[in-house]
Design an enzyme around this catalytic site. Structure first.
Site, PDB file in Angstrom:
ATOM      1  N   ARG A   1       7.467  -0.015  13.359  1.00 25.15           N
ATOM      2  CA  ARG A   1       8.168  -0.260  12.083  1.00 25.15           C
ATOM      3  C   ARG A   1       9.394  -1.412  12.144  1.00 25.15           C
ATOM      4  NH1 ARG A   1       5.576   3.422   8.358  1.00 25.15           N
ATOM      5  NH2 ARG A   1       5.398   5.223   9.422  1.00 25.15           N
TER       6      ARG A   1
ATOM      7  N   TYR B   1      10.932   9.106   1.200  1.00 21.25           N
ATOM      8  CA  TYR B   1      10.900   8.013   0.021  1.00 21.25           C
ATOM      9  C   TYR B   1      11.432   8.464  -1.147  1.00 21.25           C
ATOM     10  CZ  TYR B   1       7.906   5.736   3.421  1.00 21.25           C
ATOM     11  OH  TYR B   1       7.324   4.966   4.522  1.00 21.25           O
TER      12      TYR B   1
ATOM     13  N   HIS C   1      12.931  -2.756   1.657  1.00 27.26           N
ATOM     14  CA  HIS C   1      12.234  -1.241   2.464  1.00 27.26           C
ATOM     15  C   HIS C   1      13.133  -0.272   2.004  1.00 27.26           C
ATOM     16  CE1 HIS C   1       9.153  -3.479   4.808  1.00 27.26           C
ATOM     17  NE2 HIS C   1      10.302  -4.138   5.053  1.00 27.26           N
TER      18      HIS C   1
ATOM     19  N   ARG D   1       4.863  11.010  -2.546  1.00 27.63           N
ATOM     20  CA  ARG D   1       4.576  10.707  -1.129  1.00 27.63           C
ATOM     21  C   ARG D   1       5.663  10.857  -0.339  1.00 27.63           C
ATOM     22  NH1 ARG D   1       4.794   4.423   1.238  1.00 27.63           N
ATOM     23  NH2 ARG D   1       3.889   4.890   3.150  1.00 27.63           N
TER      24      ARG D   1
ATOM     25  N   ASN E   1       7.838  -5.572  -1.181  1.00 29.72           N
ATOM     26  CA  ASN E   1       8.075  -4.493   0.030  1.00 29.72           C
ATOM     27  C   ASN E   1       6.478  -4.500   0.179  1.00 29.72           C
ATOM     28  OD1 ASN E   1       7.810  -2.234   1.259  1.00 29.72           O
ATOM     29  ND2 ASN E   1       8.885  -0.987  -0.117  1.00 29.72           N
TER      30      ASN E   1
ATOM     31  N   ARG F   1      13.259   4.418  12.573  1.00 27.95           N
ATOM     32  CA  ARG F   1      11.974   5.144  12.574  1.00 27.95           C
ATOM     33  C   ARG F   1      11.234   4.681  13.611  1.00 27.95           C
ATOM     34  NH1 ARG F   1       9.339   4.814   6.454  1.00 27.95           N
ATOM     35  NH2 ARG F   1       8.124   6.410   7.682  1.00 27.95           N
TER      36      ARG F   1
ATOM     37  N   ALA G   1       3.505  -0.890   4.836  1.00 28.85           N
ATOM     38  CA  ALA G   1       2.766  -1.054   6.122  1.00 28.85           C
ATOM     39  C   ALA G   1       2.397  -2.352   6.568  1.00 28.85           C
ATOM     40  CB  ALA G   1       1.696   0.090   6.375  1.00 28.85           C
TER      41      ALA G   1
ATOM     42  N   HIS H   1       4.371  -4.739   8.914  1.00 31.04           N
ATOM     43  CA  HIS H   1       4.347  -4.691  10.326  1.00 31.04           C
ATOM     44  C   HIS H   1       2.953  -5.128  11.013  1.00 31.04           C
ATOM     45  CE1 HIS H   1       7.276  -2.049   9.045  1.00 31.04           C
ATOM     46  NE2 HIS H   1       6.569  -1.166   8.636  1.00 31.04           N
TER      47      HIS H   1
ATOM     48  N   ASP I   1       2.719 -15.918   6.372  1.00 30.55           N
ATOM     49  CA  ASP I   1       2.083 -17.087   6.160  1.00 30.55           C
ATOM     50  C   ASP I   1       2.206 -17.381   4.553  1.00 30.55           C
ATOM     51  OD1 ASP I   1       1.748 -17.482   8.793  1.00 30.55           O
ATOM     52  OD2 ASP I   1      -0.449 -17.606   8.661  1.00 30.55           O
TER      53      ASP I   1
ATOM     54  N   PRO J   1       0.698  -1.145   0.091  1.00 34.56           N
ATOM     55  CA  PRO J   1      -0.095  -0.032  -0.283  1.00 34.56           C
ATOM     56  C   PRO J   1       0.957   1.353  -0.027  1.00 34.56           C
ATOM     57  CG  PRO J   1      -0.328  -0.968   1.935  1.00 34.56           C
ATOM     58  CD  PRO J   1       0.495  -2.119   1.235  1.00 34.56           C
ATOM     59  N   ASN J   2       0.296   2.127  -0.701  1.00 30.37           N
ATOM     60  CA  ASN J   2       0.922   3.541  -0.825  1.00 30.37           C
ATOM     61  C   ASN J   2       1.969   3.781  -1.523  1.00 30.37           C
ATOM     62  OD1 ASN J   2      -1.189   4.986   0.712  1.00 30.37           O
ATOM     63  ND2 ASN J   2      -0.200   3.665   2.481  1.00 30.37           N
TER      64      ASN J   2
ATOM     65  N   GLU K   1      12.721  -9.358   1.091  1.00 30.02           N
ATOM     66  CA  GLU K   1      12.200  -8.224   1.450  1.00 30.02           C
ATOM     67  C   GLU K   1      12.833  -6.872   1.210  1.00 30.02           C
ATOM     68  OE1 GLU K   1      12.037  -8.240   5.751  1.00 30.02           O
ATOM     69  OE2 GLU K   1      10.387  -6.867   6.032  1.00 30.02           O
TER      70      GLU K   1
END
Ligand code: DQA
Length: 142
Positions: A109, A23, A98, A18, A72, A105, A75, A78, A85, A10-11, A96
């Site tokens: 997070r 970012y 980020h 953003r 990635n 942060r 949110a 977290h 799963d 998301p986002n 992964e």
């Protein structure tokens, strides 16, 4: 030709607009053009969703027939036991990524439901993290 799927949560569709201080100024679409130019030997698939279940569906869909997944979950990293799963359920190696250094942060997070299920994690290196993950997958998978 290695097949690598990038899954963004998301986002991340708002990258470039953003919180640029966190970012950066570049959109993911623009970055993806460069990534494809950098790795002409890779067949990239890209999926982004703001919806948790759609991310689970994508992990299941690409998790058995790709050479690697770079994820990635934003949110949901977290919060989402379901995404953790799903990663544990598939066969394809997952990295992964980020963009920001999540460890520098807010405390929430620092929790990841993904890290323990992934081959490895790259955090805080900006969009370059996706390129480094690609490099690893290219040299460590068939
Ligand atoms: C992020 C870090 C997450 O904490 C955040 O919710 C994001 C982006 C990153 O790439 O730095 O949306 O995954």
């Amino acid at each position: 030709m290695p097949n690598i799927t990038i899954i963004n949560g998301p986002n991340l569709n708002l990258l470039g607009k953003r919180e640029p201080g966190v970012y950066g100024n570049e959109s993911f679409d623009d970055f993806l053009v460069q990534l494809k130019q950098q790795f002409t030997q890779v067949n990239f698939t890209y999926f982004q969703s703001n919806v948790e279940g759609e991310l689970v569906d994508a992990i299941q869909k690409y998790g058995f027939d790709q050479d690697g997944i770079i994820i990635n979950p934003a949110a949901y990293t977290h919060t989402s036991v379901a995404i953790g799963d799903a990663i544990a359920a598939i066969k394809v190696p997952v990295i992964e990524v980020h963009i920001s250094n999540v460890h520098a942060r807010e405390d929430f997070r620092k929790i990841s439901h993904v890290s323990a299920k992934a081959v490895g994690s790259i955090v805080g290196l900006g969009l370059k993290g996706y390129a480094l993950a690609t490099e690893w997958l290219v040299s460590n998978t068939k």
